[in-house]
Write a protein that holds these residues in place. Sequence first.
Motif: not given
Length: 450
Positions: A23-27, A46-52, A66-82
Amino acid sequence: RDSSGRIIGARYNHRLPNPKVWTYFGANGSMYNADMAPLSIYTVSKNYNGNKLSIAKLNRQNGSISWTTEKTPAIKTNILPVDIKHDSINRYFITGGVIADSSISGIKTSYFYFTVDSLGNTIKDVVKTGYGLSETKINAVNVFQNGTHAYGGVISTNEWGIAGFYNSDCFVNNLIPTVSINTPAINICSGSSVTFTASATNEGSSPVYQWQVNGNNVGINANFFTTSTLNNNDQVKVMLTSNANCIQVTSATSNIITVTVSTQGSSVSIAGITNVNQGQNTVITATPLNGGSTPTYQWQDSTNTHTWQNIVGATGNTITYTPALTGNKIRCAMTGNGICSTPGSVLSNALTFTVNSVTAINPVQAVDYGIIYYPNPASGFLIIDSLKLSDKWETLKIISIDGKHQHMSINIRNQRKIRVDVAHLADGLYAAILYRYQKDAVYLKFMKLQ
Protein backbone atom coordinates in the motif's frame (compact mmCIF):
# COMPACT_ATOMS: atom_id res chain seq x y z
CA ARG A 1 -9.81 5.35 -1.52
CA ASP A 2 -9.50 3.94 1.96
CA SER A 3 -12.13 4.08 4.67
CA SER A 4 -11.14 7.63 5.56
CA GLY A 5 -11.50 8.81 1.93
CA ARG A 6 -7.80 9.04 1.16
CA ILE A 7 -6.59 8.06 -2.29
CA ILE A 8 -4.10 5.25 -2.00
CA GLY A 9 -2.07 3.04 -4.29
CA ALA A 10 -2.16 -0.69 -3.63
CA ARG A 11 -1.47 -4.08 -5.20
CA TYR A 12 -3.58 -7.13 -4.46
CA ASN A 13 -3.04 -10.83 -5.19
CA HIS A 14 -6.28 -12.66 -4.47
CA ARG A 15 -4.57 -16.03 -4.62
CA LEU A 16 -2.88 -15.26 -1.28
CA PRO A 17 -4.53 -15.64 2.16
CA ASN A 18 -3.80 -11.96 2.76
CA PRO A 19 -4.38 -10.48 -0.73
CA LYS A 20 -2.93 -7.02 -0.05
CA VAL A 21 0.72 -7.05 -1.23
CA TRP A 22 1.59 -3.42 -0.62
CA THR A 23 0.00 0.00 0.00
CA TYR A 24 1.21 3.50 -0.81
CA PHE A 25 -0.44 6.66 0.59
CA GLY A 26 1.50 9.28 -1.30
CA ALA A 27 4.66 11.27 -0.67
CA ASN A 28 4.38 13.63 2.33
CA GLY A 29 0.68 14.18 1.98
CA SER A 30 -2.29 12.91 0.04
CA MET A 31 -2.15 11.10 -3.27
CA TYR A 32 -3.97 12.70 -6.14
CA ASN A 33 -3.74 10.13 -8.93
CA ALA A 34 -1.50 7.54 -10.60
CA ASP A 35 -0.72 6.01 -13.99
CA MET A 36 0.97 2.74 -14.83
CA ALA A 37 4.00 1.95 -16.95
CA PRO A 38 4.90 -1.64 -17.92
CA LEU A 39 6.99 -2.22 -14.77
CA SER A 40 6.29 0.86 -12.67
CA ILE A 41 3.59 3.09 -11.26
CA TYR A 42 3.89 6.88 -11.28
CA THR A 43 2.01 8.71 -8.53
CA VAL A 44 1.21 12.39 -8.00
CA SER A 45 0.72 13.68 -4.45
CA LYS A 46 0.60 17.06 -2.81
CA ASN A 47 1.53 18.01 0.74
CA TYR A 48 -1.03 18.89 3.36
CA ASN A 49 -0.39 22.62 2.91
CA GLY A 50 -1.15 22.22 -0.80
CA ASN A 51 1.93 24.12 -1.96
CA LYS A 52 4.13 21.20 -2.96
CA LEU A 53 3.67 18.59 -5.65
CA SER A 54 5.45 15.22 -5.39
CA ILE A 55 5.91 12.69 -8.17
CA ALA A 56 7.06 9.21 -7.19
CA LYS A 57 8.00 6.13 -9.20
CA LEU A 58 7.08 2.82 -7.58
CA ASN A 59 7.96 -0.78 -8.44
CA ARG A 60 4.72 -2.52 -9.47
CA GLN A 61 5.73 -5.84 -7.89
CA ASN A 62 6.70 -4.75 -4.38
CA GLY A 63 5.71 -1.09 -4.12
CA SER A 64 9.24 0.10 -3.41
CA ILE A 65 9.93 3.75 -4.28
CA SER A 66 12.55 4.23 -7.01
CA TRP A 67 12.64 8.01 -6.66
CA THR A 68 10.61 11.08 -5.71
CA THR A 69 10.80 14.54 -7.25
CA GLU A 70 9.01 17.69 -6.14
CA LYS A 71 7.63 20.89 -7.60
CA THR A 72 7.28 23.75 -5.04
CA PRO A 73 5.93 26.92 -6.65
CA ALA A 74 5.81 29.24 -3.53
CA ILE A 75 4.74 29.24 0.09
CA LYS A 76 1.45 31.04 -0.44
CA THR A 77 0.25 28.90 -3.34
CA ASN A 78 -2.02 25.96 -3.76
CA ILE A 79 -1.07 23.55 -6.57
CA LEU A 80 -3.65 21.17 -7.99
CA PRO A 81 -2.85 18.54 -10.64
CA VAL A 82 -5.77 18.17 -13.04
CA ASP A 83 -4.52 15.47 -15.44
CA ILE A 84 -1.61 13.04 -15.73
CA LYS A 85 -0.24 10.73 -18.41
CA HIS A 86 2.58 8.23 -18.82
CA ASP A 87 4.51 8.47 -22.11
CA SER A 88 5.59 4.90 -22.97
CA ILE A 89 7.43 6.04 -26.11
CA ASN A 90 9.86 8.44 -24.43
CA ARG A 91 9.36 6.90 -20.94
CA TYR A 92 8.27 10.27 -19.57
CA PHE A 93 5.60 11.19 -17.03
CA ILE A 94 3.52 14.34 -17.45
CA THR A 95 1.15 16.23 -15.18
CA GLY A 96 -0.58 19.55 -15.57
CA GLY A 97 -3.08 21.66 -13.69
CA VAL A 98 -3.52 24.94 -11.85
CA ILE A 99 -1.57 26.97 -9.28
CA ALA A 100 -3.52 29.45 -7.16
CA ASP A 101 -1.44 32.30 -5.69
CA SER A 102 -2.88 33.88 -2.54
CA SER A 103 0.03 36.22 -1.94
CA ILE A 104 -1.79 39.02 -3.66
CA SER A 105 -5.17 40.59 -3.06
CA GLY A 106 -7.61 38.01 -4.31
CA ILE A 107 -6.33 34.84 -5.99
CA LYS A 108 -4.39 34.88 -9.21
CA THR A 109 -4.16 31.58 -11.10
CA SER A 110 -1.52 30.07 -13.37
CA TYR A 111 -1.36 26.84 -15.30
CA PHE A 112 1.54 24.44 -14.93
CA TYR A 113 2.89 21.70 -17.16
CA PHE A 114 5.52 19.42 -15.64
CA THR A 115 7.41 16.53 -17.31
CA VAL A 116 10.00 14.17 -15.82
CA ASP A 117 11.90 11.23 -17.29
CA SER A 118 12.09 7.66 -15.97
CA LEU A 119 14.91 8.68 -13.60
CA GLY A 120 13.05 11.62 -12.10
CA ASN A 121 14.94 14.33 -14.01
CA THR A 122 12.92 17.40 -14.99
CA ILE A 123 12.41 17.57 -18.77
CA LYS A 124 9.86 20.37 -19.00
CA ASP A 125 8.63 22.82 -16.35
CA VAL A 126 6.22 25.43 -17.64
CA VAL A 127 4.23 27.91 -15.58
CA LYS A 128 2.11 30.60 -17.23
CA THR A 129 0.13 33.17 -15.32
CA GLY A 130 -3.11 34.53 -16.66
CA TYR A 131 -4.20 38.15 -16.68
CA GLY A 132 -6.10 39.46 -13.70
CA LEU A 133 -7.89 37.22 -11.22
CA SER A 134 -9.76 34.99 -13.66
CA GLU A 135 -9.26 31.23 -13.75
CA THR A 136 -6.29 29.91 -15.73
CA LYS A 137 -5.51 26.19 -15.81
CA ILE A 138 -4.66 23.10 -17.83
CA ASN A 139 -7.64 20.83 -18.27
CA ALA A 140 -6.00 17.91 -20.06
CA VAL A 141 -2.66 16.46 -21.12
CA ASN A 142 -2.17 13.80 -23.79
CA VAL A 143 0.49 11.67 -25.51
CA PHE A 144 0.31 10.76 -29.19
CA GLN A 145 1.76 7.71 -30.93
CA ASN A 146 4.64 9.69 -32.40
CA GLY A 147 5.83 10.82 -28.96
CA THR A 148 4.32 14.30 -29.13
CA HIS A 149 2.87 15.73 -25.93
CA ALA A 150 -0.11 18.01 -26.03
CA TYR A 151 -1.83 20.04 -23.34
CA GLY A 152 -4.74 22.43 -23.37
CA GLY A 153 -7.01 24.42 -21.13
CA VAL A 154 -8.07 27.98 -20.51
CA ILE A 155 -6.18 31.18 -19.83
CA SER A 156 -7.47 34.57 -18.79
CA THR A 157 -6.70 37.10 -21.49
CA ASN A 158 -7.98 40.19 -19.71
CA GLU A 159 -10.14 41.19 -16.77
CA TRP A 160 -13.30 40.26 -18.61
CA GLY A 161 -12.87 36.72 -19.83
CA ILE A 162 -10.87 33.64 -20.69
CA ALA A 163 -9.81 31.87 -23.89
CA GLY A 164 -8.93 28.28 -24.71
CA PHE A 165 -5.38 27.29 -25.65
CA TYR A 166 -3.56 24.27 -27.01
CA ASN A 167 0.19 23.61 -27.07
CA SER A 168 2.33 20.66 -28.05
CA ASP A 169 5.86 19.45 -27.44
CA CYS A 170 7.79 17.14 -29.72
CA PHE A 171 10.33 14.95 -28.01
CA VAL A 172 10.99 12.53 -30.88
CA ASN A 173 11.43 13.89 -34.41
CA ASN A 174 10.35 10.69 -36.11
CA LEU A 175 7.93 11.95 -38.76
CA ILE A 176 8.85 12.17 -42.44
CA PRO A 177 6.74 14.14 -44.92
CA THR A 178 5.84 12.32 -48.13
CA VAL A 179 4.12 13.37 -51.32
CA SER A 180 2.96 11.52 -54.44
CA ILE A 181 1.17 12.70 -57.57
CA ASN A 182 -1.28 11.16 -60.01
CA THR A 183 -3.25 12.17 -63.06
CA PRO A 184 -6.21 10.55 -64.85
CA ALA A 185 -4.28 10.10 -68.11
CA ILE A 186 -0.61 10.05 -69.13
CA ASN A 187 -1.40 9.67 -72.85
CA ILE A 188 -2.92 12.92 -74.09
CA CYS A 189 -3.37 14.92 -77.28
CA SER A 190 -1.41 18.09 -77.92
CA GLY A 191 -3.22 21.11 -76.48
CA SER A 192 -5.37 19.01 -74.13
CA SER A 193 -5.78 20.16 -70.53
CA VAL A 194 -4.54 17.75 -67.85
CA THR A 195 -4.56 18.05 -64.04
CA PHE A 196 -2.04 16.53 -61.63
CA THR A 197 -3.04 16.07 -57.98
CA ALA A 198 -0.68 15.75 -55.01
CA SER A 199 -1.36 13.55 -51.97
CA ALA A 200 0.81 14.36 -48.94
CA THR A 201 1.37 13.05 -45.43
CA ASN A 202 2.81 14.96 -42.47
CA GLU A 203 2.56 18.13 -44.55
CA GLY A 204 1.55 20.38 -41.63
CA SER A 205 -1.01 23.15 -41.56
CA SER A 206 0.56 25.35 -44.26
CA PRO A 207 2.53 23.20 -46.70
CA VAL A 208 4.26 24.68 -49.74
CA TYR A 209 3.94 22.91 -53.10
CA GLN A 210 6.38 23.68 -55.91
CA TRP A 211 5.45 22.00 -59.20
CA GLN A 212 8.07 21.36 -61.87
CA VAL A 213 8.07 20.33 -65.53
CA ASN A 214 11.44 19.01 -66.68
CA GLY A 215 13.03 20.58 -63.59
CA ASN A 216 11.61 24.06 -64.23
CA ASN A 217 9.27 25.65 -61.69
CA VAL A 218 5.67 26.00 -62.88
CA GLY A 219 2.20 26.45 -61.41
CA ILE A 220 1.05 27.89 -58.11
CA ASN A 221 1.38 26.87 -54.47
CA ALA A 222 -1.42 24.32 -54.47
CA ASN A 223 -1.87 20.56 -54.22
CA PHE A 224 -2.88 20.45 -57.90
CA PHE A 225 -1.39 21.60 -61.21
CA THR A 226 -3.36 22.09 -64.44
CA THR A 227 -1.73 22.71 -67.82
CA SER A 228 -2.44 22.41 -71.55
CA THR A 229 1.08 23.13 -72.82
CA LEU A 230 2.88 19.84 -72.23
CA ASN A 231 5.07 18.32 -74.93
CA ASN A 232 5.82 14.67 -75.60
CA ASN A 233 7.94 13.02 -72.85
CA ASP A 234 7.66 16.01 -70.50
CA GLN A 235 8.25 15.01 -66.86
CA VAL A 236 6.09 16.39 -64.05
CA LYS A 237 6.79 16.27 -60.31
CA VAL A 238 6.13 18.33 -57.17
CA MET A 239 8.35 19.28 -54.24
CA LEU A 240 6.71 19.62 -50.81
CA THR A 241 7.91 21.78 -47.93
CA SER A 242 6.21 20.80 -44.65
CA ASN A 243 5.67 22.91 -41.55
CA ALA A 244 4.51 20.00 -39.38
CA ASN A 245 5.87 19.38 -35.90
CA CYS A 246 8.07 16.39 -35.07
CA ILE A 247 9.52 15.90 -38.55
CA GLN A 248 13.03 14.73 -39.35
CA VAL A 249 13.22 16.66 -42.62
CA THR A 250 11.04 19.43 -43.96
CA SER A 251 11.00 18.61 -47.67
CA ALA A 252 9.91 15.73 -49.89
CA THR A 253 9.86 15.08 -53.64
CA SER A 254 7.12 13.17 -55.41
CA ASN A 255 7.26 10.48 -58.04
CA ILE A 256 7.83 11.61 -61.63
CA ILE A 257 5.10 11.22 -64.27
CA THR A 258 6.25 11.14 -67.90
CA VAL A 259 3.53 12.25 -70.30
CA THR A 260 3.06 10.99 -73.84
CA VAL A 261 1.66 13.77 -76.04
CA SER A 262 0.42 12.85 -79.51
CA THR A 263 -0.39 15.15 -82.41
CA GLN A 264 -4.09 15.74 -82.85
CA GLY A 265 -5.45 13.91 -85.91
CA SER A 266 -4.35 10.75 -87.76
CA SER A 267 -3.03 10.01 -91.24
CA VAL A 268 -1.72 7.11 -93.31
CA SER A 269 0.79 6.92 -96.13
CA ILE A 270 1.56 4.05 -98.53
CA ALA A 271 4.69 3.11 -100.43
CA GLY A 272 5.96 0.28 -102.66
CA ILE A 273 7.27 -0.57 -106.13
CA THR A 274 5.04 0.93 -108.82
CA ASN A 275 6.98 0.00 -111.97
CA VAL A 276 6.25 -3.66 -112.75
CA ASN A 277 6.12 -6.07 -115.64
CA GLN A 278 2.90 -7.42 -117.01
CA GLY A 279 1.47 -9.95 -114.55
CA GLN A 280 4.03 -9.13 -111.83
CA ASN A 281 2.77 -8.42 -108.31
CA THR A 282 4.18 -5.90 -105.85
CA VAL A 283 3.88 -5.40 -102.11
CA ILE A 284 2.47 -2.07 -100.92
CA THR A 285 2.79 -1.09 -97.25
CA ALA A 286 0.69 1.36 -95.22
CA THR A 287 2.35 3.44 -92.46
CA PRO A 288 -0.08 5.01 -89.93
CA LEU A 289 0.36 8.15 -87.83
CA ASN A 290 -1.72 8.38 -84.62
CA GLY A 291 -3.59 5.29 -85.69
CA GLY A 292 -3.76 3.93 -82.14
CA SER A 293 -2.93 0.41 -81.01
CA THR A 294 -5.10 -1.49 -83.51
CA PRO A 295 -6.06 0.62 -86.53
CA THR A 296 -8.11 -1.01 -89.28
CA TYR A 297 -7.34 -0.84 -93.00
CA GLN A 298 -9.29 -1.13 -96.23
CA TRP A 299 -7.38 -1.07 -99.52
CA GLN A 300 -9.01 0.40 -102.63
CA ASP A 301 -8.05 0.47 -106.31
CA SER A 302 -9.05 2.38 -109.40
CA THR A 303 -8.54 0.60 -112.75
CA ASN A 304 -9.48 0.87 -116.41
CA THR A 305 -12.74 -0.95 -115.57
CA HIS A 306 -13.93 0.95 -112.44
CA THR A 307 -13.32 3.97 -110.25
CA TRP A 308 -12.29 3.72 -106.58
CA GLN A 309 -13.74 0.69 -104.85
CA ASN A 310 -12.83 -1.61 -101.96
CA ILE A 311 -10.62 -4.61 -102.66
CA VAL A 312 -12.35 -7.61 -101.08
CA GLY A 313 -10.36 -9.13 -98.22
CA ALA A 314 -7.61 -6.49 -98.35
CA THR A 315 -7.74 -5.33 -94.72
CA GLY A 316 -4.14 -5.62 -93.50
CA ASN A 317 -1.41 -3.02 -93.33
CA THR A 318 0.17 -4.55 -96.46
CA ILE A 319 -1.22 -5.80 -99.76
CA THR A 320 0.26 -7.89 -102.56
CA TYR A 321 -1.20 -6.29 -105.66
CA THR A 322 -1.00 -7.09 -109.39
CA PRO A 323 -1.86 -4.06 -111.53
CA ALA A 324 -3.38 -4.91 -114.90
CA LEU A 325 -2.48 -1.82 -116.91
CA THR A 326 -0.46 1.34 -116.73
CA GLY A 327 -2.51 3.98 -114.94
CA ASN A 328 -4.06 1.62 -112.39
CA LYS A 329 -4.06 3.18 -108.93
CA ILE A 330 -4.19 2.00 -105.33
CA ARG A 331 -4.81 3.71 -101.97
CA CYS A 332 -5.65 2.79 -98.37
CA ALA A 333 -8.44 3.96 -96.02
CA MET A 334 -7.45 3.75 -92.33
CA THR A 335 -9.66 4.02 -89.25
CA GLY A 336 -7.67 4.71 -86.08
CA ASN A 337 -8.57 3.81 -82.50
CA GLY A 338 -6.15 6.15 -80.69
CA ILE A 339 -7.20 8.93 -78.34
CA CYS A 340 -5.91 11.48 -80.83
CA SER A 341 -7.09 9.71 -84.00
CA THR A 342 -9.28 11.50 -86.50
CA PRO A 343 -12.89 10.30 -86.19
CA GLY A 344 -13.84 7.96 -89.04
CA SER A 345 -11.43 6.90 -91.76
CA VAL A 346 -8.67 8.84 -93.47
CA LEU A 347 -7.33 8.20 -97.00
CA SER A 348 -3.71 7.71 -97.91
CA ASN A 349 -1.86 9.04 -100.90
CA ALA A 350 -2.59 7.18 -104.14
CA LEU A 351 0.08 5.24 -106.06
CA THR A 352 -0.10 5.02 -109.86
CA PHE A 353 1.42 1.98 -111.56
CA THR A 354 3.45 1.63 -114.76
CA VAL A 355 2.97 -1.85 -116.25
CA ASN A 356 5.52 -2.97 -118.84
CA SER A 357 4.40 -5.50 -121.46
CA VAL A 358 6.58 -8.53 -122.23
CA THR A 359 7.57 -7.20 -125.65
CA ALA A 360 8.66 -3.94 -124.20
CA ILE A 361 11.32 -5.40 -121.91
CA ASN A 362 14.41 -7.56 -122.15
CA PRO A 363 12.99 -10.62 -120.37
CA VAL A 364 15.00 -13.12 -118.37
CA GLN A 365 15.37 -16.24 -120.51
CA ALA A 366 14.25 -19.65 -119.24
CA VAL A 367 17.57 -21.16 -120.32
CA ASP A 368 19.30 -19.04 -117.68
CA TYR A 369 17.63 -21.27 -115.06
CA GLY A 370 17.99 -24.51 -117.00
CA ILE A 371 14.28 -24.57 -117.81
CA ILE A 372 13.08 -26.29 -120.96
CA TYR A 373 9.60 -26.22 -122.50
CA TYR A 374 7.99 -28.08 -125.37
CA PRO A 375 6.37 -28.56 -127.82
CA ASN A 376 6.59 -25.18 -129.48
CA PRO A 377 4.25 -24.61 -131.25
CA ALA A 378 1.84 -26.29 -128.87
CA SER A 379 -1.68 -27.46 -129.65
CA GLY A 380 -3.10 -29.27 -126.62
CA PHE A 381 -0.51 -29.04 -123.83
CA LEU A 382 2.66 -27.05 -123.06
CA ILE A 383 5.26 -28.95 -120.96
CA ILE A 384 7.59 -26.88 -118.73
CA ASP A 385 10.33 -29.09 -117.33
CA SER A 386 13.54 -29.07 -115.23
CA LEU A 387 12.28 -26.64 -112.57
CA LYS A 388 14.58 -26.47 -109.54
CA LEU A 389 12.97 -26.50 -106.08
CA SER A 390 15.77 -24.25 -104.82
CA ASP A 391 14.55 -21.48 -107.16
CA LYS A 392 11.25 -21.43 -105.21
CA TRP A 393 8.92 -20.79 -108.11
CA GLU A 394 5.43 -19.72 -107.00
CA THR A 395 3.12 -18.82 -109.90
CA LEU A 396 2.79 -19.41 -113.66
CA LYS A 397 0.77 -16.97 -115.74
CA ILE A 398 -0.14 -17.17 -119.44
CA ILE A 399 -0.67 -13.78 -121.12
CA SER A 400 -1.10 -12.55 -124.66
CA ILE A 401 2.11 -11.41 -126.29
CA ASP A 402 0.93 -7.78 -126.27
CA GLY A 403 0.42 -7.99 -122.50
CA LYS A 404 -3.20 -6.86 -122.64
CA HIS A 405 -4.87 -10.11 -121.56
CA GLN A 406 -4.10 -12.65 -118.89
CA HIS A 407 -5.50 -16.08 -119.67
CA MET A 408 -4.60 -18.17 -116.64
CA SER A 409 -2.68 -18.19 -113.35
CA ILE A 410 -1.43 -21.45 -111.79
CA ASN A 411 0.19 -22.20 -108.40
CA ILE A 412 3.45 -24.04 -109.16
CA ARG A 413 5.05 -24.22 -105.70
CA ASN A 414 7.23 -27.29 -105.09
CA GLN A 415 6.85 -28.63 -108.66
CA ARG A 416 9.62 -29.82 -110.98
CA LYS A 417 7.49 -30.31 -114.11
CA ILE A 418 4.28 -28.59 -115.23
CA ARG A 419 1.76 -29.76 -117.85
CA VAL A 420 -0.28 -26.73 -118.94
CA ASP A 421 -3.55 -27.16 -120.87
CA VAL A 422 -3.51 -24.60 -123.73
CA ALA A 423 -6.08 -26.26 -125.99
CA HIS A 424 -8.66 -23.58 -125.28
CA LEU A 425 -6.35 -20.73 -126.38
CA ALA A 426 -6.79 -19.12 -129.75
CA ASP A 427 -4.00 -19.49 -132.24
CA GLY A 428 -1.28 -16.92 -131.75
CA LEU A 429 1.79 -15.89 -129.75
CA TYR A 430 1.79 -16.11 -125.96
CA ALA A 431 4.13 -15.64 -123.02
CA ALA A 432 4.37 -18.06 -120.10
CA ILE A 433 5.72 -16.14 -117.07
CA LEU A 434 7.18 -17.88 -114.01
CA TYR A 435 7.24 -15.79 -110.79
CA ARG A 436 9.24 -15.93 -107.58
CA TYR A 437 8.43 -13.73 -104.58
CA GLN A 438 9.93 -10.27 -105.04
CA LYS A 439 12.39 -11.55 -107.69
CA ASP A 440 12.75 -11.34 -111.46
CA ALA A 441 10.26 -13.32 -113.51
CA VAL A 442 11.23 -15.73 -116.32
CA TYR A 443 9.51 -15.44 -119.69
CA LEU A 444 8.86 -18.28 -122.14
CA LYS A 445 7.48 -17.36 -125.57
CA PHE A 446 5.48 -19.99 -127.36
CA MET A 447 3.02 -20.32 -130.24
CA LYS A 448 -0.39 -21.95 -130.07
CA LEU A 449 -1.52 -23.75 -133.25
CA GLN A 450 -4.34 -26.19 -133.88
